[in-house]
Design a protein around this motif. Structure first.
Motif, PDB file in Angstrom:
ATOM      1  N   MET A 158       0.766  -1.116  -0.393  1.00 17.43           N
ATOM      2  CA  MET A 158      -0.191   0.245   0.069  1.00 17.43           C
ATOM      3  C   MET A 158       1.239   0.835   0.326  1.00 17.43           C
ATOM      4  O   MET A 158       2.156   1.713   1.253  1.00 17.43           O
ATOM      5  N   ASN A 159       0.519   1.943  -0.609  1.00 17.04           N
ATOM      6  CA  ASN A 159       1.387   3.537  -0.754  1.00 17.04           C
ATOM      7  C   ASN A 159       0.418   4.783  -0.141  1.00 17.04           C
ATOM      8  O   ASN A 159      -0.669   5.001  -0.383  1.00 17.04           O
ATOM      9  N   LEU A 160       0.907   5.563   0.660  1.00 13.78           N
ATOM     10  CA  LEU A 160       0.205   6.031   1.031  1.00 13.78           C
ATOM     11  C   LEU A 160       1.069   7.168   1.400  1.00 13.78           C
ATOM     12  O   LEU A 160       2.040   7.788   1.116  1.00 13.78           O
ATOM     13  N   LYS A 194      -9.692   5.936   0.909  1.00 14.55           N
ATOM     14  CA  LYS A 194      -9.605   5.342   1.698  1.00 14.55           C
ATOM     15  C   LYS A 194      -8.552   6.103   2.863  1.00 14.55           C
ATOM     16  O   LYS A 194      -7.079   6.690   2.441  1.00 14.55           O
ATOM     17  N   LEU A 196      -6.552   5.815   7.010  1.00 14.09           N
ATOM     18  CA  LEU A 196      -5.455   5.167   7.951  1.00 14.09           C
ATOM     19  C   LEU A 196      -4.901   5.606   8.419  1.00 14.09           C
ATOM     20  O   LEU A 196      -4.238   6.467   8.754  1.00 14.09           O
ATOM     21  N   CYS A 216      -3.117   8.773   7.496  1.00 10.70           N
ATOM     22  CA  CYS A 216      -2.504   7.859   6.251  1.00 10.70           C
ATOM     23  C   CYS A 216      -3.961   8.054   5.411  1.00 10.70           C
ATOM     24  O   CYS A 216      -4.753   8.449   5.945  1.00 10.70           O
ATOM     25  N   LEU A 218      -4.723   6.151   1.388  1.00  9.27           N
ATOM     26  CA  LEU A 218      -4.495   5.160   0.239  1.00  9.27           C
ATOM     27  C   LEU A 218      -3.933   6.430  -0.856  1.00  9.27           C
ATOM     28  O   LEU A 218      -4.882   6.808  -1.582  1.00  9.27           O
ATOM     29  N   ASP A 220      -3.614   5.602  -5.142  1.00 16.47           N
ATOM     30  CA  ASP A 220      -3.088   4.535  -6.392  1.00 16.47           C
ATOM     31  C   ASP A 220      -1.871   4.974  -6.724  1.00 16.47           C
ATOM     32  O   ASP A 220      -1.381   3.574  -7.194  1.00 16.47           O
ATOM     33  N   THR A 234       5.059   3.686   3.056  1.00 20.07           N
ATOM     34  CA  THR A 234       4.805   2.162   2.587  1.00 20.07           C
ATOM     35  C   THR A 234       4.562   1.743   3.210  1.00 20.07           C
ATOM     36  O   THR A 234       5.297   1.367   4.785  1.00 20.07           O
ATOM     37  N   ILE A 278      -8.000   0.820   8.988  1.00 23.01           N
ATOM     38  CA  ILE A 278      -8.949   1.444   7.827  1.00 23.01           C
ATOM     39  C   ILE A 278     -10.053   1.718   7.976  1.00 23.01           C
ATOM     40  O   ILE A 278     -10.504   1.580   8.424  1.00 23.01           O
TER      41      ILE A 278
END
Length: 300
Positions: A158-160, A194, A196, A216, A218, A220, A234, A278
């Motif tokens: 997951m890239n944040l 989303k 987090l 955070c 999320l 794309d 990440t 999440i």
């Protein structure tokens, strides 16, 4: 102030990722691109503690967490891993924070880690308190069965986009900074976005005003570089225990405690990745203040 915070975020990340190495004031100040004298003053102004106190506290808190949950490691393995040269120095420093030796702490921790709290006593000394939880274990397990659906599954990387919060009271302001940034990028408001919270400390070994939480979002695509107080983070792909439920903010502690108990009951070991939440809905939009949340623990 924003530039100061940006550099301190970078420095804190460096410290936390290098607790097993020599961390002199000069070396850490170099990461922040300040002189040691100037950096020391700025760090204390923003974090409310000295650089050395922060480094020592982080090493001891990580050691406590490992003593409780990483039974495959000896006490010697742990204090070497976190930069202590000998048992005497580690023992003395650990007792200062928790009131017990590392060995005593480890003996008590297996059955009581979910009850550990750092607490200021009347004389100002920090004690480790294995106090009675708000409900007994049987009631907690019943609550868990009624409120959480638990599964073990693989999650992709997951890239944040993240904003650091030092202390629980600063989490909401951090989310406000993140959302303002996201609006400028037209990432918010957006359907199915989303949010987090990534926990870089445990409330069981770190005082609430010192806990580091990253607010955070999320993404794309990965964020390429830090932009003001917003920086890339990440979450690595891997196996996770996920407890899902519709709960209030008041229920969060019970969710985490019961989920870690489930992990222990089912013989899983925590992985060296940070736990996170999440959020699928916003509690402010629910008449009873409830929200759909996934509580995620990284495991082997």
């Amino acid at each position: 102030m924003e530039e100061y915070k940006k550099r301190i975020v970078k420095t804190i990340q460096f410290i936390d990722n290098n607790l097993d190495t020599e961390l002199s004031l000069e070396k850490v100040a170099e990461i922040a691109a300040y002189s040691p004298f100037h950096f020391h003053r700025i760090f204390r102004m923003i974090t409310d503690e000295t650089v050395q106190n922060y480094i020592t506290r982080k090493r001891i808190e990580k050691s406590a967490f490992y003593l409780a949950l990483r039974k495959n490691l000896t006490v010697k393995d742990i204090y070497h891993q976190f930069g202590f040269s000998n048992h005497s120095a580690f023992n003395k420093t650990f007792k200062k924070y928790y009131g017990k030796s590392p060995s005593e702490f480890r003996k008590l921790a297996p059955e009581n880690f979910h009850k550990i709290q750092n607490k200021e006593s009347k004389n100002g000394q920090i004690d480790t308190v294995f106090d009675q939880y708000i409900c007994n274990i049987e009631n907690l397990l019943n609550w868990r069965n009624m409120n959480l659906k638990i599964k073990v599954t693989e999650l992709q990387e997951m890239n944040l986009a993240a904003v650091m919060s030092l202390g629980i009271a600063n989490v909401e302001p951090s989310y406000n900074i993140l959302i303002d940034w996201a609006k400028t990028k037209r990432l918010f408001p957006k359907e199915n976005v989303k949010m987090l919270s990534v926990y870089h400390d445990s409330f069981k070994v770190t005082p609430p005003d010192k806990v580091r939480i990253h607010a955070c979002m999320l993404l794309d695509e990965p964020l390429k570089k830090q932009e003001g107080e917003v920086f890339p983070e990440t979450i690595e792909a891997g196996k996770f225990i996920i407890g899902s439920g519709e709960v209030t903010l008041h229920d969060f502690e019970q969710c985490w405690v019961s989920l870690f108990l489930w992990m222990k009951e089912n013989n899983y070991a925590v992985r060296k990745v940070f736990p996170f939440e999440i959020y699928h809905t916003n509690f402010k939009e629910h008449p009873e203040g409830k929200m759909l949340v996934d509580f995620c623990i990284p495991i082997h």
